[in-house]
Design an enzyme around this catalytic site. Structure first.
Site, PDB file in Angstrom:
ATOM      1  N   GLY A  89      44.965  34.867  46.752  1.00  0.00           N
ATOM      2  CA  GLY A  89      44.469  34.472  45.439  1.00  0.00           C
ATOM      3  C   GLY A  89      42.980  34.747  45.318  1.00  0.00           C
ATOM      4  O   GLY A  89      42.418  35.570  46.048  1.00  0.00           O
ATOM      5  N   ARG A  90      42.344  34.050  44.407  1.00  0.00           N
ATOM      6  CA  ARG A  90      40.913  34.282  44.178  1.00  0.00           C
ATOM      7  C   ARG A  90      40.019  33.510  45.145  1.00  0.00           C
ATOM      8  O   ARG A  90      38.837  33.848  45.313  1.00  0.00           O
ATOM      9  CB  ARG A  90      40.553  33.899  42.754  1.00  0.00           C
ATOM     10  CG  ARG A  90      41.152  34.814  41.716  1.00  0.00           C
ATOM     11  CD  ARG A  90      40.565  34.543  40.353  1.00  0.00           C
ATOM     12  NE  ARG A  90      41.064  35.514  39.382  1.00  0.00           N
ATOM     13  CZ  ARG A  90      40.511  36.699  39.174  1.00  0.00           C
ATOM     14  NH1 ARG A  90      39.454  37.053  39.869  1.00  0.00           N
ATOM     15  NH2 ARG A  90      41.003  37.521  38.284  1.00  0.00           N
ATOM     16  N   GLU A  93      37.667  35.170  47.879  1.00  0.00           N
ATOM     17  CA  GLU A  93      36.506  35.981  47.476  1.00  0.00           C
ATOM     18  C   GLU A  93      35.227  35.163  47.401  1.00  0.00           C
ATOM     19  O   GLU A  93      34.141  35.717  47.546  1.00  0.00           O
ATOM     20  CB  GLU A  93      36.791  36.691  46.159  1.00  0.00           C
ATOM     21  CG  GLU A  93      36.782  35.795  44.929  1.00  0.00           C
ATOM     22  CD  GLU A  93      37.186  36.537  43.649  1.00  0.00           C
ATOM     23  OE1 GLU A  93      37.806  37.612  43.745  1.00  0.00           O
ATOM     24  OE2 GLU A  93      36.886  36.012  42.571  1.00  0.00           O
ATOM     25  N   CYS A 119      47.780  38.315  51.567  1.00  0.00           N
ATOM     26  CA  CYS A 119      47.190  38.852  50.343  1.00  0.00           C
ATOM     27  C   CYS A 119      45.656  38.962  50.483  1.00  0.00           C
ATOM     28  O   CYS A 119      45.160  39.591  51.401  1.00  0.00           O
ATOM     29  CB  CYS A 119      47.610  37.979  49.161  1.00  0.00           C
ATOM     30  SG  CYS A 119      47.455  38.753  47.552  1.00  0.00           S
ATOM     31  N   HIS A 120      44.921  38.334  49.580  1.00  0.00           N
ATOM     32  CA  HIS A 120      43.464  38.419  49.622  1.00  0.00           C
ATOM     33  C   HIS A 120      42.845  37.580  50.744  1.00  0.00           C
ATOM     34  O   HIS A 120      41.618  37.555  50.883  1.00  0.00           O
ATOM     35  CB  HIS A 120      42.872  38.007  48.280  1.00  0.00           C
ATOM     36  CG  HIS A 120      43.100  39.008  47.185  1.00  0.00           C
ATOM     37  ND1 HIS A 120      44.333  39.209  46.614  1.00  0.00           N
ATOM     38  CD2 HIS A 120      42.259  39.880  46.576  1.00  0.00           C
ATOM     39  CE1 HIS A 120      44.248  40.154  45.687  1.00  0.00           C
ATOM     40  NE2 HIS A 120      43.005  40.582  45.638  1.00  0.00           N
ATOM     41  N   TYR A 139      46.769  42.475  50.432  1.00  0.00           N
ATOM     42  CA  TYR A 139      47.067  43.088  49.147  1.00  0.00           C
ATOM     43  C   TYR A 139      46.421  44.488  49.148  1.00  0.00           C
ATOM     44  O   TYR A 139      45.296  44.647  49.624  1.00  0.00           O
ATOM     45  CB  TYR A 139      46.504  42.234  48.008  1.00  0.00           C
ATOM     46  CG  TYR A 139      46.932  42.757  46.660  1.00  0.00           C
ATOM     47  CD1 TYR A 139      48.260  42.659  46.252  1.00  0.00           C
ATOM     48  CD2 TYR A 139      46.026  43.397  45.825  1.00  0.00           C
ATOM     49  CE1 TYR A 139      48.667  43.182  45.038  1.00  0.00           C
ATOM     50  CE2 TYR A 139      46.431  43.912  44.597  1.00  0.00           C
ATOM     51  CZ  TYR A 139      47.760  43.799  44.213  1.00  0.00           C
ATOM     52  OH  TYR A 139      48.156  44.326  43.013  1.00  0.00           O
TER      53      TYR A 139
END
Length: 198
Positions: A89-90, A93, A119-120, A139
């Site tokens: 997800g975000r 980051e 993923c991320h 991802y």
């Protein structure tokens, strides 16, 4: 065989499925999971986002559920845990900008403990400098970060996962069955080694 105690580091707009599914699955299988977020306490929630794959050039994003944290980041010590889970997800980051999070991630690699990222989540691993020489899935948009960190990007199906020693990674939530099966195998192997060493 002792049940492992697992730390999950997450944050606002973590991917909904990639947070809730491993949290509940690992609990259901007898593991202890403490979910934490820097700046928040046990009982507070993080917002989640649902990332779907609907035929567009990249994933779509929708607001997900609120996910309740069950431990406080400032109160936990990575050395008290047997393994680490990093959802996508975000959240990764911006979590990668937190020095305490980076230090925690490095602890699990320095100690050779199992780590699962999806993923991320690989963004956090790259920022921690723990990927050099490893094979890592993520991802596909994270491929440059994985390779710039010195790892080999595992270009696998969205339903597959890859293990490299104690590191288990996958491209996104459709890989949950493979990712969690491989991670639990690594957890059980590490617990067996600990039992035999005792």
């Amino acid at each position: 065989m002792p049940a492992s105690k697992i730390l999950m580091i997450t944050g606002d707009f973590t991917e909904d499925y990639e947070t809730m599914v491993p949290f509940q699955t690992l609990l259901a299988c007898g593991y202890t999971v403490d979910a934490v977020c820097p700046g928040k306490n046990a009982g507070e929630t993080v917002a989640t986002a649902i990332h779907d794959f609907e035929g567009d050039q990249t994933y779509s994003e929708k607001r997900g559920h609120n996910f309740a944290l069950n431990a406080t980041f400032d109160s936990v010590r990575p050395e008290d845990y047997d393994a680490l889970v990093i959802p996508g997800g975000r959240a990764p980051e911006y979590l990668r900008l937190n020095a305490d999070v980076i230090e925690a991630v490095r602890h699990f690699f320095d100690a050779g403990k199992p780590v699962a990222a999806i993923c991320h989540g690989a963004q956090l691993l790259a920022a921690a400098g723990v990927l050099k020489g490893r094979t890592c899935s993520a991802y596909p948009a994270c491929r440059p970060e994985v390779e710039l960190a010195g790892a080999t990007f595992a270009d696998i199906s969205i339903t597959d996962a890859v293990s490299d020693g104690n590191l288990v990674t996958a491209p996104a939530w459709p890989a949950h069955p493979s990712w969690l099966r491989q991670f639990m195998a690594v957890l059980d192997a590490a617990a067996l080694l600990e039992t035999n060493a005792a």
